[in-house]
Every structure is written in structure tokens, then in C-alpha cells.
Enzyme design. Structure first.
Site, PDB file in Angstrom:
ATOM      1  N   ASP A 174      86.362  38.601   0.694  1.00 22.36           N
ATOM      2  CA  ASP A 174      87.690  38.816   0.146  1.00 22.36           C
ATOM      3  C   ASP A 174      88.440  37.500  -0.009  1.00 22.36           C
ATOM      4  OD1 ASP A 174      87.264  41.556   0.175  1.00 22.36           O
ATOM      5  OD2 ASP A 174      88.163  41.819   2.155  1.00 22.36           O
ATOM      6  N   TYR A 212      78.843  37.809  10.645  1.00 24.01           N
ATOM      7  CA  TYR A 212      80.196  37.308  10.466  1.00 24.01           C
ATOM      8  C   TYR A 212      80.737  36.776  11.784  1.00 24.01           C
ATOM      9  CZ  TYR A 212      80.677  39.480   5.836  1.00 24.01           C
ATOM     10  OH  TYR A 212      80.538  39.816   4.510  1.00 24.01           O
TER      11      TYR A 212
END
Length: 280
Positions: free
Chosen positions: A70, A128
Site C-alpha cells: 500500500d 513482513y
């Protein structure tokens, strides 16, 4: 969950005749881009790469990434591929692109991928990281790159929450309504918080999570909930109940993108083979 249940295509289009597939491994500072994927309302990493490559190879190029990030989310390691008829040495793309691109994007390597490789569908795991600092130790250099909290939460409590995330679960609780996935089950191979120091010796904490894939905003939603629950000293058992409820309204606020990094993309089927053997 078995790999057969990942709902991925068994085959995909190879390069056209006369073309070859080039693999890029890259890193970028997401603060300067509106995410990975090309869009109308802002400059993306994908768009920057495609624009430069079009000039380099003298034809239009479409780049496929291993996954989307994002706006504001960073990548220590992103993997992408493109097909081209150019005869440029595959290893030269790293040098050429790094010369042309701004310093916010760095190509770490470029190579001939082979016709059966796909940056997204060949991926076996994604990892992540999420970085958090307290306001006392927050530096000017951390802005946009680390998430700030008033005080660092208790690591043991955070890891109590994180333990519930490990395994195969329906992650509807931590999924954005904008996610269009057919299934919200995901395999999570690693879920843990640890304590680190920054380059200047200041404390920060890091959340590491690895899985076969992630839902839209899943990691940020899980982190936001863990941080919010820890501030209220919510028991770890309650976090597990919230996960099992599949009710998004019971989760906390979605954490900001600042502290999130796509840290590792693996194409090694054996890396988490133990997970499938025990949980498949």
C-alpha cells in the site's frame, strides 16, 4: 493448509516467442509512492519501473510483482518480472535502472528468470516486518519509517497475542471489506515480536510475520489490534477469541503504513515444508 488449496493457477503464460523473462529483486522507500501497483491517483513503484524500462528496451513493458504494498509501505525485498525481446544482458538491468531511477528505488539484482517463473504465482512465502518505537526515542529520521507509540508495550503480552496468529486460520477479523479474496484462510508460518536497537542504539520492537499470502490490510490490522490491546492489558486469550469470532468490529484500529516492510520473498518450496507436513 495444503499447497493444492492455495487457489493459484497451475500454469501461466510463458514469454512470447523471441522474448525472455527477466527477474528483478528490488528495495524501495514507500514514503514517496502510492504503493506498488499502478493507479490513477498517484505515482507507483510499478509505474516508475515500467516507464524507465520502456525507454531502455524500446517497447512497452508490463511488470508483475510478487505482491502489492500500500501507499507508504516499504520493501526491503520485492521481486518482479517482465518479458522483453531486448538482447540486453539480464544482469545489466540492475546497473541501467539504478543509474536512471531516483534513490528511493534500488534494484538489488537482475537475472534471466526462465519461462516457468512467475514473480507472484511462484512465490512460496512472504515475510513482513513492522517496526515500533516509543516517543522518548523517536528520531527525526524515523518519521514515515517507524510507527510511534507513547510507551513500548510488554513484549511477553504481545507474543501471547502473536502465538494465536500462528497456524492456519480464517482471518476475516483482520481483513478489510475491500478484500476480494475467495477464501480468507491463510497459513502463517511465523508470528513473533522481538526487541532490537536502531543504528543509534535506541530501542525499538519488531513484529515478524510470514505466510503463504496475506489479505488486504491483514498485517496492519493484526498489528494495530495487538498494540491497542496491549495498551489496555487485554489478556492474550481474548485476542484468540477475537480472531476466532471472524468479526471485524471486534478488532482494533488498522496500524499506519509507516512501520510496515515487505522483508522477504521466498521461492523455496522446502523453506516451510515442515508446516505443510504437520498442518496440511
Amino acid at each position: 493448509m495444503s499447497r493444492a488449496d492455495w487457489n493459484r493457477p497451475e500454469s501461466f503464460f510463458p514469454p512470447a516467442e523471441g522474448e525472455r523473462r527477466i527477474k528483478l529483486v528490488l528495495s524501495y522507500d514507500g514514503s514517496f509512492y502510492h504503493g506498488w501497483q499502478s493507479q490513477e491517483d498517484g505515482l507507483s513503484v510499478q509505474e516508475r519501473l515500467e516507464n524507465e524500462l520502456k525507454d531502455v528496451v524500446n517497447h512497452k513493458v508490463h511488470i508483475f510483482g510478487s505482491g502489492r504494498t500500500d501507499a507508504g509501505v516499504h520493501a526491503l525485498m520485492q521481486v518482479a518480472h517482465f518479458d522483453t525481446s531486448s538482447r540486453i544482458d539480464p544482469e545489466k538491468y540492475r546497473i541501467i535502472l539504478n543509474t536512471r531511477l531516483e534513490k528511493h528505488i534500488r534494484i538489488l539484482s537482475s537475472s534471466d528468470a526462465g519461462p516457468l517463473f512467475h514473480a507472484r504465482f511462484s512465490t512460496q512465502s512472504r515475510e513482513y516486518w513492522y517496526l515500533v518505537k516509543d516517543e522518548l526515542h523517536f528520531l527525526p529520521f524515523d518519521s514515515g519509517h517507524v510507527t510511534q507509540v507513547k510507551t513500548l508495550p510488554d513484549l511477553a503480552l504481545l507474543n501471547g497475542y502473536a502465538a494465536h496468529i500462528f497456524g492456519t486460520h480464517d482471518f476475516t477479523t483482520f481483513c478489510s471489506a475491500r478484500d476480494k479474496s475467495l477464501s480468507r484462510f491463510r497459513d502463517i508460518y511465523l508470528s513473533a515480536w522481538d526487541s532490537l536497537e536502531d543504528a543509534y542504539g535506541n530501542p525499538l520492537i519488531r513484529y515478524r510475520v510470514a505466510g503463504n499470502a496475506f489479505l488486504y490490510h491483514q498485517v496492519r490490522s493484526m498489528v494495530g489490534t495487538m498494540l491497542e490491546f496491549s495498551a489496555k492489558q487485554v489478556p492474550s486469550e481474548t485476542f484468540g477469541e477475537v480472531l476466532s469470532s471472524k468479526d471485524r468490529h471486534l478488532a482494533g484500529k488498522t496500524a499506519p503504513p509507516d512501520g510496515l516492510y515487505l522483508a522477504d520473498i521466498s521461492y523455496d518450496r522446502m523453506k516451510y515444508d515442515w508446516f505443510e507436513k504437520h498442518n496440511g
